[in-house]
Design an enzyme around this catalytic site. Structure first.
Site, PDB file in Angstrom:
ATOM      1  N   ARG A  63       0.831  -1.187   0.000  1.00 60.66           N
ATOM      2  CA  ARG A  63       0.000   0.000   0.000  1.00 60.66           C
ATOM      3  C   ARG A  63       0.873   1.247   0.000  1.00 60.66           C
ATOM      4  NH1 ARG A  63      -1.007   2.388   4.841  1.00 60.66           N
ATOM      5  NH2 ARG A  63      -3.146   2.875   4.262  1.00 60.66           N
ATOM      6  N   LEU A  64       0.245   2.350  -0.312  1.00 61.90           N
ATOM      7  CA  LEU A  64       0.883   3.663  -0.261  1.00 61.90           C
ATOM      8  C   LEU A  64      -0.152   4.603   0.312  1.00 61.90           C
ATOM      9  CD1 LEU A  64       3.510   5.151  -1.035  1.00 61.90           C
ATOM     10  CD2 LEU A  64       2.487   5.612  -3.266  1.00 61.90           C
ATOM     11  N   ASP A  65       0.221   5.317   1.366  1.00 63.71           N
ATOM     12  CA  ASP A  65      -0.744   6.149   2.070  1.00 63.71           C
ATOM     13  C   ASP A  65      -1.433   7.132   1.131  1.00 63.71           C
ATOM     14  OD1 ASP A  65      -0.261   4.992   4.557  1.00 63.71           O
ATOM     15  OD2 ASP A  65       1.423   6.339   4.953  1.00 63.71           O
ATOM     16  N   ARG A  66      -2.629   7.505   1.508  1.00 63.37           N
ATOM     17  CA  ARG A  66      -3.426   8.418   0.679  1.00 63.37           C
ATOM     18  C   ARG A  66      -2.695   9.729   0.430  1.00 63.37           C
ATOM     19  NH1 ARG A  66      -8.974  11.422   2.497  1.00 63.37           N
ATOM     20  NH2 ARG A  66      -9.665  12.102   0.428  1.00 63.37           N
ATOM     21  N   SER A  68       0.472  10.172   0.209  1.00 63.29           N
ATOM     22  CA  SER A  68       1.755   9.943  -0.437  1.00 63.29           C
ATOM     23  C   SER A  68       1.531   9.690  -1.922  1.00 63.29           C
ATOM     24  CB  SER A  68       2.482   8.752   0.196  1.00 63.29           C
ATOM     25  OG  SER A  68       2.733   8.993   1.568  1.00 63.29           O
TER      26      SER A  68
END
Length: 201
Positions: A63-66, A68
């Site tokens: 995942r990749l934070d919102r 980022s």
């Protein structure tokens, strides 16, 4: 005398696809969730991957934070997805972070050695000061600056994936992150992809 129980078979969910494996590299824009549906509160209008990738049976590997930006890998190969996402594989991930404050050698040394966070000491990271990337796209919305405080750019390579780890690490050494872009995962890089663009690896 009771009969011994047979060992229960456990299905391995990390399976290979029935057809050919597919690996997609996406430049995830800021503000987009790393999932295809919004499982948040009813009535929310958060943007998801479905706005950018219309490919059946591929799922994010990690995942990749919102808040980022940058490289997100999607695949239909469960084993590959597991290898990319699971922390035990120690697959290196490289980030470019714009931080607030003066980047000192002391701060870099702490990042390289390992930073103490609430969930323990981080693994040693590769950390160096870099010039602002001249190829970087403008962020929408723009980063909020404080004119009275300097800012700079770091390149960080981690081999673990704790929640919001880069932001917590830079904050712990007195350098709050203003903007965060993931540039590389293992041997895959963002290349020339613009926000919302994707290509097959």
């Amino acid at each position: 005398m009771a009969k011994p129980r047979k060992p229960r078979l456990v299905r391995n969910r990390a399976t290979r696809p029935a057809g050919p494996s597919r690996v997609i590299l996406l430049n995830k824009p800021w503000g987009v969730l790393s999932q295809f549906t919004d499982k948040g509160t009813e009535g929310s209008a958060r943007e998801t991957l479905s706005s950018y990738v219309n490919v059946p049976q591929v799922y994010p590997a990690g995942r990749l934070d919102r808040d980022s930006e940058g490289l997100l890998i999607l695949t239909n190969d469960g084993r590959l997805q597991h290898r990319i996402a699971h922390p035990d594989t120690k697959l290196p991930k490289t980030y470019l972070a714009q931080v607030e404050g003066e980047i000192t050698e002391e701060a870099l040394a702490l990042l390289r050695k390992g930073v103490t966070l609430k969930d323990g000491i981080t693994r040693p990271a590769k950390a160096r000061r870099i010039d602002p990337p001249d190829w970087l796209w403008p962020r929408d919305p723009p980063v909020r600056y404080r004119k009275s405080v300097p800012d700079g750019w770091l390149e960080l390579t981690l081999t673990e994936g704790r929640n919001r780890q880069v932001r917590r690490m830079t904050a712990a050494v007195g350098l709050p992150t203003l903007r965060l872009i993931r540039w590389q995962i293992g041997g895959w890089t963002l290349g020339g992809l613009q926000p919302g663009q994707w290509r097959d690896a």
